[in-house]
Scaffold this motif. Structure first.
Motif, PDB file in Angstrom:
ATOM      1  N   VAL A  26       0.855  -1.188   0.000  1.00  0.00           N
ATOM      2  CA  VAL A  26       0.000   0.000   0.000  1.00  0.00           C
ATOM      3  C   VAL A  26       0.892   1.239   0.000  1.00  0.00           C
ATOM      4  O   VAL A  26       1.808   1.349   0.823  1.00  0.00           O
ATOM      5  N   VAL A  27       0.635   2.139  -0.918  1.00  0.00           N
ATOM      6  CA  VAL A  27       1.295   3.443  -0.903  1.00  0.00           C
ATOM      7  C   VAL A  27       0.396   4.394  -0.121  1.00  0.00           C
ATOM      8  O   VAL A  27      -0.772   4.590  -0.478  1.00  0.00           O
ATOM      9  N   VAL A  28       0.933   4.934   0.967  1.00  0.00           N
ATOM     10  CA  VAL A  28       0.180   5.848   1.833  1.00  0.00           C
ATOM     11  C   VAL A  28       0.750   7.247   1.643  1.00  0.00           C
ATOM     12  O   VAL A  28       1.914   7.498   1.956  1.00  0.00           O
ATOM     13  N   MET A  29      -0.048   8.150   1.118  1.00  0.00           N
ATOM     14  CA  MET A  29       0.392   9.530   0.895  1.00  0.00           C
ATOM     15  C   MET A  29      -0.147  10.407   2.017  1.00  0.00           C
ATOM     16  O   MET A  29      -1.363  10.531   2.183  1.00  0.00           O
ATOM     17  N   VAL A  30       0.762  10.972   2.809  1.00  0.00           N
ATOM     18  CA  VAL A  30       0.386  11.723   4.008  1.00  0.00           C
ATOM     19  C   VAL A  30       0.495  13.215   3.728  1.00  0.00           C
ATOM     20  O   VAL A  30       1.560  13.716   3.331  1.00  0.00           O
ATOM     21  N   GLN A  31      -0.588  13.910   3.953  1.00  0.00           N
ATOM     22  CA  GLN A  31      -0.672  15.352   3.710  1.00  0.00           C
ATOM     23  C   GLN A  31       0.350  16.110   4.561  1.00  0.00           C
ATOM     24  O   GLN A  31       0.604  15.755   5.714  1.00  0.00           O
ATOM     25  N   ASP A  64      -3.952  14.244   6.740  1.00  0.00           N
ATOM     26  CA  ASP A  64      -4.866  13.304   6.087  1.00  0.00           C
ATOM     27  C   ASP A  64      -4.108  12.452   5.084  1.00  0.00           C
ATOM     28  O   ASP A  64      -2.974  12.767   4.703  1.00  0.00           O
ATOM     29  N   ARG A  65      -4.754  11.360   4.637  1.00  0.00           N
ATOM     30  CA  ARG A  65      -4.037  10.388   3.810  1.00  0.00           C
ATOM     31  C   ARG A  65      -4.846   9.984   2.587  1.00  0.00           C
ATOM     32  O   ARG A  65      -6.068  10.087   2.566  1.00  0.00           O
ATOM     33  N   ALA A  66      -4.121   9.509   1.578  1.00  0.00           N
ATOM     34  CA  ALA A  66      -4.722   8.846   0.423  1.00  0.00           C
ATOM     35  C   ALA A  66      -3.949   7.549   0.205  1.00  0.00           C
ATOM     36  O   ALA A  66      -2.766   7.458   0.560  1.00  0.00           O
ATOM     37  N   THR A 111      -1.836   7.421  10.225  1.00  0.00           N
ATOM     38  CA  THR A 111      -1.896   6.018   9.808  1.00  0.00           C
ATOM     39  C   THR A 111      -1.758   5.094  11.020  1.00  0.00           C
ATOM     40  O   THR A 111      -0.815   5.219  11.798  1.00  0.00           O
ATOM     41  N   GLY A 112      -2.685   4.187  11.181  1.00  0.00           N
ATOM     42  CA  GLY A 112      -2.620   3.209  12.265  1.00  0.00           C
ATOM     43  C   GLY A 112      -3.129   3.701  13.602  1.00  0.00           C
ATOM     44  O   GLY A 112      -3.153   2.930  14.572  1.00  0.00           O
ATOM     45  N   ALA A 113      -3.566   4.967  13.688  1.00  0.00           N
ATOM     46  CA  ALA A 113      -4.003   5.500  14.987  1.00  0.00           C
ATOM     47  C   ALA A 113      -5.246   4.774  15.496  1.00  0.00           C
ATOM     48  O   ALA A 113      -5.377   4.501  16.694  1.00  0.00           O
ATOM     49  N   GLY A 114      -6.166   4.457  14.585  1.00  0.00           N
ATOM     50  CA  GLY A 114      -7.360   3.717  14.993  1.00  0.00           C
ATOM     51  C   GLY A 114      -7.031   2.318  15.480  1.00  0.00           C
ATOM     52  O   GLY A 114      -7.638   1.813  16.434  1.00  0.00           O
TER      53      GLY A 114
END
Length: 479
Positions: free
Chosen positions: A104-109, A115-117, A282-285
């Motif tokens: 997974v490519v996670v793009m972090v604002q 926020d992420r995409a 990412t992963g906080a939840g």
């Protein structure tokens, strides 16, 4: 195997490539510089497993599905480094040679709230894209059969992205869990996939959710499942209980903490802890779920378990990647004791014709961490006056929605009299023209007119006014 309680953690594992500092997504044929690109072990089930091992209260068994490739070995190594035992890894991990371990490519604002995409790879390249790499119903059954120890805690990550949970045989799995441990605790969270908005999926996961002791969706996921995005958190939680049979509902509200509705109908907010800077959500939840489960395993109450969950999520938000760092349960407890959250609440007094404004104000305030009491959501049949008085007594202040109808309402006048008798602060919102037009006659309304300024309900004034109300309740309002 271990003296600490076992947790079977079911979900998805993948390799995350986290791109940090993304200011914008480039157009086709263009490129943009980012701050960093790093590889992490990720996926909801894996994140929760690693967080559970790090916190150290329980012994997690990762029931996750991997391919037979180098990325699978990388994930195994991360589990070992986090403290997951080899025995638990062998019991839980499922290898499918036909599968490619997902990436997974996670793009972090590059600004808060970070926020992420996401871009997901297909775990089965020879098939049409499915995007799912969670264990099948048969694999879940096999994982349970492979462990002889008594397992009390079972956490399912990714409801809505977990085909086994929609299988008609899921009842057999749940029954097997209950048969082996009569006091088993089943928790579940979900992911905001588009499928949650489809009626067929919502109907197919209903049986599973009826078996869950604690359902832990995010605010977005709760809206998708109820199909009612305009509802406030209390109504969302109640609707989840009515539609899906969920026993205890805890809605994760990002930086605003969590909203809880217990099986008996009690409601409360567990406020979040301030984060100096949100680096990556990412992963906080998943970290939150791990903290929550760890607290339950320690025998904590539901409310205290939510605070420990908030602490775990807090530490994850301050780190890059899907992990919460190296914080133990003692670190989480220390944060809870050291930083006492602000428990703020208001009773909203309004006329029926202003219901829409009441709902908007309530949602704005609850997004800011303020619990709202209203006669609609918190009322039971009978003893109406007593119940309203009790809610006003419980609230820190009374938010008064002023319009022509509220001026005529005997209920609003009665609520204001209770508020004055209880010496509650009254915070009016309305149009300025009402101040001079009809705030006269009744001592209650004259007192309101003479003692408070009004927040405008036009040109975006509501959200600004609610922010001022929240600040006032925190004791930080500018004079």
């Amino acid at each position: 195997m271990s003296a600490s309680p076992l947790v079977m953690c079911y979900g998805e594992a993948c390799v995350d490539y986290v791109a940090s500092g993304v200011t914008q997504l480039p157009k086709w044929g263009r490129s943009h510089a980012i701050r960093s690109l790093k590889r992490y072990a990720g996926g909801n089930g894996l994140n929760c497993t690693i967080a559970l091992a790090t916190i150290g209260v329980t012994t997690p068994v990762p029931v996750l599905k991997l391919g037979g490739d180098a990325d699978a070995e990388y994930i195994r190594q991360n589990l070992i480094e986090a403290g997951v035992t080899n025995r638990c890894i062998e019991l839980g991990l499922i290898t499918d040679p036909q599968m490619v371990t997902p990436s997974v490519v996670v793009m972090v604002q590059d600004r808060e709230p970070a926020d992420r995409a996401f871009l997901h790879s297909n775990p089965y390249p020879e098939r049409d894209y499915s995007g799912k790499s969670t264990p099948s119903i048969t694999e879940l059954d096999g994982a349970l059969d492979g462990i002889e120890e008594r397992v009390r805690f079972h956490h399912f990550s990714g409801v809505g992205h977990f085909d086994a949970l929609t299988n008609s045989r899921i009842g057999m799995i749940v029954q097997k869990i209950r048969d082996r441990c009569s006091d088993a605790v089943i928790t579940a969270d979900t992911v905001p996939v588009k499928a949650l908005e489809t009626r067929s999926l919502r109907e197919s996961i209903k049986y599973f959710l009826e078996q869950v002791d604690y359902f832990l969706p995010s605010d977005v996921e709760a809206q998708m499942l109820t199909g009612k995005p305009a509802l406030d958190f209390s109504e969302q939680a109640l609707r989840l209980q009515l539609l899906y049979g969920c026993r205890n509902v805890i809605i994760k509200r990002n930086s605003a903490g969590v909203f809880c509705r217990g099986e008996s109908g009690g409601e409360w907010i567990a406020d979040s802890f301030p984060v100096r800077k949100v680096v990556d959500s990412t992963g906080a939840g998943d970290a939150w779920c791990a903290g929550f489960i760890s607290a339950l395993a320690k025998g904590q109450s539901l409310e205290d378990a939510c605070r420990i969950g908030n602490a775990a999520g807090h530490f994850c938000l301050g780190n890059e990647g899907p992990s919460m760092g190296r914080e133990s349960y003692a670190d989480l407890e220390s944060l809870v004791v050291r930083v006492e959250p602000n428990h703020r609440s208001v009773f909203i007094s309004y006329a029926r014709e202003s219901s829409e404004v009441m709902h908007d104000a309530s949602k704005s305030l609850e997004d800011l961490g303020v619990q709202c009491y209203t006669d609609v959501r918190n009322m039971q049949i009978g003893q109406i006056y007593t119940q309203i008085k009790k809610m006003i007594q419980s609230a820190d202040a009374v938010l008064l929605i002023i319009d022509e109808e509220s001026r005529k309402s005997a209920y609003v006048a009665a609520e204001l009299e209770i508020a004055m008798a209880e010496k509650k602060e009254i915070l009016p919102i309305g149009m300025k023209r009402y101040r001079d037009e009809f705030f006269s006659g009744s001592p209650v309304w004259v007192w309101v007119r003479d003692n408070f300024h009004f927040h405008e309900l036009k040109s975006g004034g509501l959200s600004k006014g609610m922010a001022e109300v929240a600040n006032k309740l925190q004791g930080r309002a500018k004079k």
